[in-house]
Design a protein around this motif. Structure first.
Motif, PDB file in Angstrom:
ATOM      1  N   PHE A  65       3.814  39.716 -14.366  1.00 57.04           N
ATOM      2  CA  PHE A  65       4.573  40.915 -15.368  1.00 57.04           C
ATOM      3  C   PHE A  65       5.712  42.163 -14.670  1.00 57.04           C
ATOM      4  O   PHE A  65       6.658  41.871 -15.157  1.00 57.04           O
ATOM      5  N   GLY A  66       5.167  42.626 -13.607  1.00 62.43           N
ATOM      6  CA  GLY A  66       5.859  43.910 -13.149  1.00 62.43           C
ATOM      7  C   GLY A  66       7.243  43.178 -12.401  1.00 62.43           C
ATOM      8  O   GLY A  66       8.185  43.694 -12.740  1.00 62.43           O
ATOM      9  N   VAL A  67       6.711  41.991 -11.759  1.00 55.18           N
ATOM     10  CA  VAL A  67       7.945  41.572 -11.267  1.00 55.18           C
ATOM     11  C   VAL A  67       9.298  40.895 -12.491  1.00 55.18           C
ATOM     12  O   VAL A  67      10.435  41.146 -12.254  1.00 55.18           O
ATOM     13  N   TRP A  68       8.681  40.736 -13.391  1.00 59.27           N
ATOM     14  CA  TRP A  68       9.515  40.429 -14.255  1.00 59.27           C
ATOM     15  C   TRP A  68      10.505  41.194 -14.571  1.00 59.27           C
ATOM     16  O   TRP A  68      11.562  41.724 -14.770  1.00 59.27           O
ATOM     17  N   GLY A 111       8.268  48.649 -13.762  1.00 55.23           N
ATOM     18  CA  GLY A 111       7.662  46.962 -13.239  1.00 55.23           C
ATOM     19  C   GLY A 111       7.222  47.329 -11.470  1.00 55.23           C
ATOM     20  O   GLY A 111       5.959  47.248 -11.026  1.00 55.23           O
ATOM     21  N   LEU A 133       3.485  35.596 -15.244  1.00 56.87           N
ATOM     22  CA  LEU A 133       5.002  36.129 -16.918  1.00 56.87           C
ATOM     23  C   LEU A 133       6.284  36.189 -15.907  1.00 56.87           C
ATOM     24  O   LEU A 133       7.471  35.752 -16.161  1.00 56.87           O
ATOM     25  N   ARG A 182      -0.733  39.108  -1.608  1.00 58.77           N
ATOM     26  CA  ARG A 182      -1.547  39.449  -1.520  1.00 58.77           C
ATOM     27  C   ARG A 182      -2.949  39.582  -2.154  1.00 58.77           C
ATOM     28  O   ARG A 182      -3.408  41.026  -2.536  1.00 58.77           O
ATOM     29  N   LEU A 183      -2.511  39.425  -3.381  1.00 54.62           N
ATOM     30  CA  LEU A 183      -3.327  39.507  -4.325  1.00 54.62           C
ATOM     31  C   LEU A 183      -5.070  39.293  -3.719  1.00 54.62           C
ATOM     32  O   LEU A 183      -5.674  38.387  -3.142  1.00 54.62           O
ATOM     33  N   MET A 218      -1.024  46.925  -9.232  1.00 52.05           N
ATOM     34  CA  MET A 218      -2.039  45.975  -9.405  1.00 52.05           C
ATOM     35  C   MET A 218      -2.571  45.300  -7.966  1.00 52.05           C
ATOM     36  O   MET A 218      -3.430  44.924  -6.922  1.00 52.05           O
ATOM     37  N   LEU A 225      -1.662  38.373 -13.351  1.00 53.84           N
ATOM     38  CA  LEU A 225      -1.004  38.526 -14.873  1.00 53.84           C
ATOM     39  C   LEU A 225       0.019  39.360 -14.568  1.00 53.84           C
ATOM     40  O   LEU A 225       1.173  39.243 -14.620  1.00 53.84           O
ATOM     41  N   LEU A 226      -0.833  40.928 -14.591  1.00 52.86           N
ATOM     42  CA  LEU A 226       0.377  41.783 -14.651  1.00 52.86           C
ATOM     43  C   LEU A 226       1.184  41.919 -13.682  1.00 52.86           C
ATOM     44  O   LEU A 226       2.267  42.848 -13.820  1.00 52.86           O
ATOM     45  N   LEU A 227       0.189  42.317 -12.638  1.00 52.79           N
ATOM     46  CA  LEU A 227       1.784  42.079 -10.935  1.00 52.79           C
ATOM     47  C   LEU A 227       2.775  41.124 -11.699  1.00 52.79           C
ATOM     48  O   LEU A 227       3.793  41.863 -11.344  1.00 52.79           O
ATOM     49  N   LEU A 258       3.946  49.454 -11.703  1.00 51.38           N
ATOM     50  CA  LEU A 258       2.503  47.714 -11.979  1.00 51.38           C
ATOM     51  C   LEU A 258       2.289  47.161 -11.531  1.00 51.38           C
ATOM     52  O   LEU A 258       1.492  46.615 -10.665  1.00 51.38           O
ATOM     53  N   GLN A 287      -5.291  40.865 -13.061  1.00 49.90           N
ATOM     54  CA  GLN A 287      -4.434  41.921 -12.242  1.00 49.90           C
ATOM     55  C   GLN A 287      -3.191  40.628 -11.705  1.00 49.90           C
ATOM     56  O   GLN A 287      -2.266  41.451 -11.737  1.00 49.90           O
ATOM     57  N   VAL A 331      10.309  43.834 -12.869  1.00 53.73           N
ATOM     58  CA  VAL A 331      11.762  44.360 -11.440  1.00 53.73           C
ATOM     59  C   VAL A 331      13.048  43.110 -11.220  1.00 53.73           C
ATOM     60  O   VAL A 331      14.527  43.781 -11.738  1.00 53.73           O
ATOM     61  N   VAL A 350       4.509  39.181  -2.365  1.00 52.45           N
ATOM     62  CA  VAL A 350       4.006  40.277  -3.219  1.00 52.45           C
ATOM     63  C   VAL A 350       2.454  38.729  -3.981  1.00 52.45           C
ATOM     64  O   VAL A 350       1.356  40.047  -3.607  1.00 52.45           O
TER      65      VAL A 350
END
Lengths: 301, 321, 257
Positions: A103-106, B286, A37, A86-87, B293, A99-101, B289, A97, A108, A83
């Motif tokens: 999304f968080g980067v987006w 962000g 994302l 680490r998943l 995660m 996808l949302l991670l 999130l 997980q 930021v 980043v």
């Protein structure tokens, strides 16, 4: 006739750009089973970097790719290193997980752009931005032609890497048969890092290209991300020729609807989203699925 | 130390009822500014807990819930402009949102996991594009409620009561057969179907219920602000905050969305008053999130459970037994 | 053999069932009947199409052609959950517990949404009865994620039984079990049959399947190569050639008797 020529030419030009922005997404999905994302944010960021290079150093946007591509490749590798890696490793289907991670980067990245360049709408105005040439009797913007050239070159380069190098063969092997390829001793971690770098670089090429065609804000990129999704879903998620076909189909639909129907252009974005939903639901395997069905039907009749 | 074994079950309910009573009576002793903050938290709680029914219990993460706020808000404003009492429009808001949720869900729920999520982004974008382009929504300038007597205390009481009702509803749902079906769907949809669960029907049900609740919150939102525009109610950022609240608090848990909504609303209220932070809310969202995660997908509730477990294990915490 | 066998209408009938994946024929026109109250074994080498057969019967796969009749009604092509509510259920070869639920909660899903659709106290008593049958009562409150493989296999059976099936399809429930657990599993399968449930079972453990089955179907490359009583099947030259191998034959004769 004139109209048809216009539609076809515009389709081709748009499809080049669409394919470029979709490959970045597709290659990451293929190798890592991650839906990135942050792709939208990376396109947006590349547009701003191009803008900064142009305003600060008067560097031509297309020339600035020489800086932007390696820079974003590095950014992608770092993003993976600190980043994404680490998943927990995914085996089959992509996880919520990841996808949302991303999304968080987006988010930021968006904030980074707000902080550096404020929320004002920006655009890049070069001496040739508003120039156009006549090609096959159709007036075409110079930036559109240049963007197509960049797209064509990057797609050729990608094709070369995928077909002719060890790295490319590894990427294709993992994309096509993940378990077998990963068991056969491919260094998955290194491959993932390079893939994420390459996907990010493709996002950057698309972002730089978009910055020469459209005005942008830190919120920029969402509708293009959805188009890219639509294309790789149409293209069958894992097929590289499918992506090119998907880009052509979407570009044609948009141009044809704009030329031959009274649907206002402000609704154009809604077309790709509707198409996305329809395709995901009706033919989950995308165009290759349809092609196989047709082939089987013809073989049996 | 514990008076009776029954209290373990009834205690949370007593606390809940007491807190609810205090909040409903708050207008007698709180100033308008604090009441506004409570209103905001209650709004957040409704959104987070309703989203949690589908996104948490059933594991179907939708990033398109602003559409339902928009449907609720516009239903109320458009009918109010026709002379209907705004509070009488609430059932219709709920109904329309539920119908829309089912219509979207019918195709979208054939997709699993992240593919469903992407479609929800697409649908909410399409709705936003559509709403900004047509005239009956007032276009980009939006619509104003008809001038009339607006009573904040009625709106406050409605919002708080709805928030309390939604918390009670999700608690009841989580213990019901319906909740069991949603949990089975989240954990392994194929295994759930192999035991007789019609997954599409349950997902549609969860989507419709949560959409209806969110739409009523949207109606109350429109009544309170007396104004609605596509740019505010169909905003992607609104969809975003609806997802972030339960995720930060603890997705799929009962307390998580409430906790997330309280923290989130408080954060938002604070951020709006500090100019330096107002521009970094996306960074905070962000960043949270990413942290959740990477380190604790069950959010604050998950973190709490982990801490509690480690305290129980360590010798220092052995007196807890 | 059950009293109503022979001449009675079969509870489950599979008629020239085929399933094709992307040009690969996984099942090529398989037909057989299962009588009520039978234990019906399905054996064959890896990739013979056994699990595909079960998936088509319960509806997690849509057959390419052919028919599946349950109590003379067509169930082929119905979705999995609808087939379960009609009374045909399967277990998974690779166990699929709801890991965040307790054992009792796992089983209650079957009781709540299966053929019985029990609620409240009725559901609870169904769960308790099934846990008793499968020997999981002492683990009722444990999280499914903490079970041993033997317990997980029994949990698969328990959940399926809780749906109150008329036909249960067991996919390799003895895989990974030790000899004493296998004996217990064989006893459990007989108990299930004695409670009136017709059993279909895929099993690699040949002693067990020959020991417990009333009839056996042998698949190879998606085709039926033999069907009959255990004694007939182990003596069948095709089966011996395709699957069993000469040297195991005396052993098999031994376990039939």
């Amino acid at each position: 006739m004139q109209e048809l020529r216009e539609v076809l030419l515009n389709t081709l030009l748009a499809a080049g750009l669409y394919a470029t922005m979709s490959y970045g997404l597709a290659v990451i999905y293929g190798v890592m089973r991650i839906i990135n994302l942050a792709h939208a944010g990376l396109m947006m960021l590349a547009a701003y970097v191009t803008f900064a290079l142009y305003t600060r150093y008067e560097m031509d946007p297309f020339l600035s790719l020489v800086v932007v591509i390696p820079l974003f490749f590095l950014l992608g590798v770092l993003l993976h290193r600190f980043v994404v890696r680490r998943l927990p490793r995914t085996t089959g289907t992509p996880t919520m997980q990841s996808l949302l991670l991303l999304f968080g980067v987006w988010l930021v990245l968006q904030n980074l752009a707000y902080a550096l360049w404020t929320g004002d709408t920006q655009s890049i105005l070069t001496p040739y931005t508003l120039k156009s040439v006549t090609l096959l009797g159709v007036r075409v913007g110079v930036p559109n032609l240049l963007v197509f050239g960049v797209s064509a070159l990057s797609l050729l380069a990608l094709n070369f890497v995928l077909k002719r190098t060890y790295l490319g063969r590894a990427i294709r092997a993992v994309t096509q048969n993940r378990d077998a390829a990963l068991l056969s001793g491919i260094d998955a971690d290194r491959l993932s890092a390079i893939t994420f770098g390459a996907g990010t670089a493709f996002a950057a090429i698309a972002g730089t290209s978009l910055s020469t065609l459209y005005a942008f804000t830190p919120d920029f990129g969402r509708s293009f991300l959805l188009k890219a999704f639509c294309i790789i879903v149409l293209g069958g998620m894992e097929s590289f020729t499918g992506v090119a076909a998907g880009a052509l189909v979407l570009a044609f639909l948009e141009n044809a609807l704009a030329a031959w129907t009274p649907i206002p252009t402000s609704f154009q974005d809604a077309i790709s989203f509707t198409l996305l939903v329809l395709v995901l639901v009706a033919v989950p395997q995308g165009l290759p699925g349809i092609a196989r069905k047709v082939a089987r039907w013809r073989a049996s009749s | 130390m514990t008076p009776a074994p029954v209290s373990r079950r009834t205690l949370p309910w007593l606390l809940f009822a007491a807190a609810g009573l205090v909040l409903l009576l708050a207008p007698r002793f709180l100033d308008r500014g604090s009441l506004n903050d409570v209103w905001n938290v209650a709004f957040g709680v409704i959104l987070a807990c309703s989203w949690n029914i589908l996104g948490g219990f059933a594991g179907q993460v939708s990033i398109g819930y602003s559409a339902f706020i928009g449907i609720g808000a516009y239903t109320t404003v458009l009918l109010a402009l026709k002379g209907v009492d705004p509070y009488l429009t609430l059932p219709l808001s709920a109904l329309l949102a539920a119908v829309f949720a089912v219509l979207i869900g019918l195709p979208a729920f054939r997709l699993r996991g992240p593919y469903f999520t992407i479609v929800t982004i697409g649908v909410s974008e399409a709705v936003r594009v559509f709403a900004s382009g047509v005239s009956f929504t007032g276009g980009s300038s939006g619509l104003r409620m008809p001038a009339g007597s607006f009573d904040f205390s009625v709106n406050y009481a409605s919002m708080v009561a709805l928030a309390l009702a939604v918390i009670a509803l999700t608690a009841a749902l989580s213990r019901s057969p319906f909740g069991a079906a949603l949990g089975a769907i989240r954990q392994d949809i194929d295994a759930a179907e192999a035991l007789g669960i019609d997954s599409t029907r349950f997902k549609l049900g969860a989507h419709a219920i949560s959409a209806a609740l969110v739409a009523v919150a949207g109606s109350l939102y429109a009544i309170n602000f007396q104004y609605v525009a596509p740019g505010s109610v169909f905003d992607f950022r609104l969809s975003l905050s609806i997802v972030l609240m339960p995720i930060i608090g603890g997705v799929g848990t009962l307390a998580g969305p409430v906790l997330g909504a309280v923290i989130f609303s408080y954060l938002q209220i604070k951020l709006l008053t500090i100019p330096a932070l107002r521009d970094s809310y996306l960074f905070i969202y962000g960043g949270l999130l990413i942290l959740v995660m990477l380190f604790e997908p069950k959010g604050i509730v998950g973190l709490w459970n982990r801490l509690a477990a480690s305290v129980r294990r360590s010798p220092g915490g052995s007196d807890a037994r | 053999m059950p009293a109503d066998a022979g001449g009675a209408t079969p509870i489950l009938s599979v008629r020239s069932l085929s399933k094709r994946f992307e040009g690969l024929l996984a099942l090529g026109g398989v037909s057989f009947d299962v009588e009520k109250g039978q234990i019906f074994g399905v054996i064959g080498p890896n990739g013979a199409g056994k699990t595909t057969l079960f998936s088509c019967i319960v509806g997690s796969l849509v057959p390419t052609s052919g028919e599946i009749l349950f109590r003379k009604r067509r169930i082929g092509g119905l979705p999995n959950d609808a087939v379960v509510r009609r009374g045909v259920v399967r277990t998974h070869q690779i166990v699929r517990p709801f890991r965040e639920m307790t054992v009792a909660q796992n089983v209650s899903v079957g009781a709540l949404f299966g053929r019985g659709k029990r609620r409240g106290a009725e559901a609870a008593s169904r769960v308790a009865a099934v846990l008793e049958t499968t020997g999981l009562s002492h683990r009722a409150g444990a999280l499914a994620g903490t079970l041993t493989i033997g317990e997980l296999k029994r949990l698969e059976i328990a959940r399926a039984l809780a749906t109150e099936p008329e036909v249960i399809c067991l996919d390799e429930v003895m895989g990974g079990l030790n000899p004493s657990e296998i004996l217990a599993a064989m006893a459990l399968i007989r108990t299930i049959r004695d409670a009136g449930v017709t059993v279909l079972m895929i099993e690699h453990h040949i002693h067990a399947v020959v020991g417990v089955s009333d009839r056996i179907l042998v698949l190879n490359f998606g085709e039926k190569i033999a069907e009959g009583t255990p004694r007939e099947v182990v003596a069948d030259p095709d089966v011996v050639a395709a699957y069993l191998g000469d040297e195991t034959n005396p052993l098999l004769e031994e376990c039939v008797s």
